[in-house]
Design an enzyme around this catalytic site. Structure first.
Site, PDB file in Angstrom:
ATOM      1  N   GLN A 140       0.848  -1.191   0.000  1.00  0.00           N
ATOM      2  CA  GLN A 140       0.000   0.000   0.000  1.00  0.00           C
ATOM      3  C   GLN A 140       0.887   1.244   0.000  1.00  0.00           C
ATOM      4  OE1 GLN A 140      -3.583  -0.652   2.889  1.00  0.00           O
ATOM      5  NE2 GLN A 140      -1.841  -1.814   3.678  1.00  0.00           N
ATOM      6  N   VAL A 183       3.721   3.974  -1.094  1.00  0.00           N
ATOM      7  CA  VAL A 183       4.016   4.648  -2.370  1.00  0.00           C
ATOM      8  C   VAL A 183       5.487   5.067  -2.427  1.00  0.00           C
ATOM      9  CG1 VAL A 183       1.630   5.438  -2.661  1.00  0.00           C
ATOM     10  CG2 VAL A 183       3.250   6.880  -1.407  1.00  0.00           C
ATOM     11  N   HIS A 227      -1.393   1.313  -4.457  1.00  0.00           N
ATOM     12  CA  HIS A 227      -1.765   2.733  -4.363  1.00  0.00           C
ATOM     13  C   HIS A 227      -0.811   3.647  -5.119  1.00  0.00           C
ATOM     14  CE1 HIS A 227      -3.998   1.585  -0.413  1.00  0.00           C
ATOM     15  NE2 HIS A 227      -4.665   1.234  -1.492  1.00  0.00           N
ATOM     16  N   CYS A 286       3.105  18.707 -17.865  1.00  0.00           N
ATOM     17  CA  CYS A 286       3.696  17.744 -18.784  1.00  0.00           C
ATOM     18  C   CYS A 286       4.510  18.527 -19.836  1.00  0.00           C
ATOM     19  CB  CYS A 286       2.574  16.951 -19.473  1.00  0.00           C
ATOM     20  SG  CYS A 286       3.177  15.986 -20.876  1.00  0.00           S
ATOM     21  N   GLY A 306       2.774  -4.202   9.049  1.00  0.00           N
ATOM     22  CA  GLY A 306       2.826  -2.744   9.177  1.00  0.00           C
ATOM     23  C   GLY A 306       1.681  -2.008   8.538  1.00  0.00           C
ATOM     24  N   SER A 316      -2.541  -0.762   9.166  1.00  0.00           N
ATOM     25  CA  SER A 316      -3.672  -0.626  10.098  1.00  0.00           C
ATOM     26  C   SER A 316      -4.867  -1.438   9.600  1.00  0.00           C
ATOM     27  CB  SER A 316      -4.057   0.858  10.239  1.00  0.00           C
ATOM     28  OG  SER A 316      -4.282   1.422   8.954  1.00  0.00           O
ATOM     29  N   ASN A 343       2.581  -6.201  13.413  1.00  0.00           N
ATOM     30  CA  ASN A 343       2.187  -4.793  13.461  1.00  0.00           C
ATOM     31  C   ASN A 343       2.489  -4.231  14.845  1.00  0.00           C
ATOM     32  OD1 ASN A 343       1.012  -2.752  11.674  1.00  0.00           O
ATOM     33  ND2 ASN A 343      -0.499  -2.559  13.313  1.00  0.00           N
TER      34      ASN A 343
END
Ligand code: BV8
Length: 242
Positions: free
Chosen positions: A101, A103, A119, A144, A184, A186, A210
């Protein structure tokens, strides 16, 4: 970390492993977890204020400031023992599929291959395909170089679809695994949080590591409270001990 006989057997027999990771595996590298990323400079914003398409439409400069801040942080840190242990373990298995998850790109920096980034990735940009609010001054926004279109971070915001095929690939990996780890996270954000439940429905053991209990903890096959940087290498050592 007490690894009972049952888990020791599962670790030693494991051949095809899926690992779902969240911000907790990068915490010891110095990357604030997603919840912590709202502290300090950003405690006045909640994720809905900076991690949604509407937030970008209304105030792209503020959203870019948060992502530029987090991108800088992610560029300045290194993978930690948790990331490295997964790379080492993957060499002893038929395959180990990281589904993250995060980034921050740290799994790839550590050497994990074919990482599924549910993600997106904060180091990439893409064209923002929605209209900006009329009153927005878009003069300073990144554009861009070819088309001049306004750019946004290539991450998935709340309310947005995941990257094409990402969940399908992740579900396929879970369905053909013989062990799953959740490390790690939630375990509240969907649809990522449904992956360990998919494993359990198929009687594939799920080990949670966790720093705090989560909604997954009561149903996980084994769970360990503690730091990923310490517990993941311990688990990998137990798997390799034969
Ligand atoms: C979608 C990228 C569908 C951006 C992120 C109501 C019920 C159920 C679902 C929903 C709902 N309302 C809305 C939804 C859907 C929503 C959602 O799930 N909301 C939640 C809040 C309820 N989901 C979405 O919007 C997703 N898209 O559903 O689209 C759709 C359908 C039709 C049409 C259109 C769309 C998209 C979600 C993706 C959002 N983007 N990140 C960015 O990074 O800026 S989410 C972000 O937060 C992270 O990526 C991560 O996924 C999530 C949670 O973060 P974690 O990684 O878990 O980090 P967190 O800080 O929360 O926890 C860290 C954990 O580590 C803690 O438990 C801590 O104790 C532990 N820890 C800390 N240190 C350590 C440690 N553990 C071990 N060692 C340590 N050292």
């Amino acid at each position: 970390m007490v690894i009972d006989e049952g888990l020791r057997q599962v670790l030693q027999r494991a051949n095809r492993v899926v690992v779902l990771t969240g911000a907790g595996i990068s915490a010891e590298s110095g990357v604030p977890t997603f919840r912590e990323a709202q502290d300090g400079l950003w405690d006045q914003y909640d994720p809905e204020d900076v991690a949604t398409p509407e937030a970008f439409q209304r105030n792209p400069r503020r959203v870019w400031a948060w992502y530029a801040h987090r991108r800088q942080l992610a560029q300045e840190v290194e993978p930690n023992a948790g990331h490295w242990a997964l790379v080492e373990w993957s060499r002893a298995l038929s395959w180990l599929q990281v589904v993250t998850q995060n980034v921050d790109g740290l799994h790839q920096r550590a050497g994990s291959e074919h990482v599924i980034e549910l993600h997106g990735n904060i180091h990439r940009d893409r064209v923002f395909d929605g209209p900006l609010a009329a009153e927005v001054d878009d003069a300073e926004l990144p554009r861009c170089p070819e088309t001049g279109a306004v750019l946004r971070p290539d991450v998935v915001w709340f309310g947005e679809q995941l990257p094409e095929g990402a969940m399908e690939q992740a579900v396929a990996a879970v369905r053909s695994a013989d062990l799953m780890l959740s490390v790690g996270t939630s375990a509240v954000v969907q649809p990522a949080a449904s992956l360990p439940l998919e494993a359990l429905e198929r009687e594939i053991p799920v080990v949670e590591i966790n720093a705090e209990p989560t909604p997954l903890t009561p149903v996980a096959s084994w769970h360990f409270l503690g730091s990923a940087g310490e517990l993941v290498p311990t688990l990998v050592r137990s798997a390799a001990s034969g």
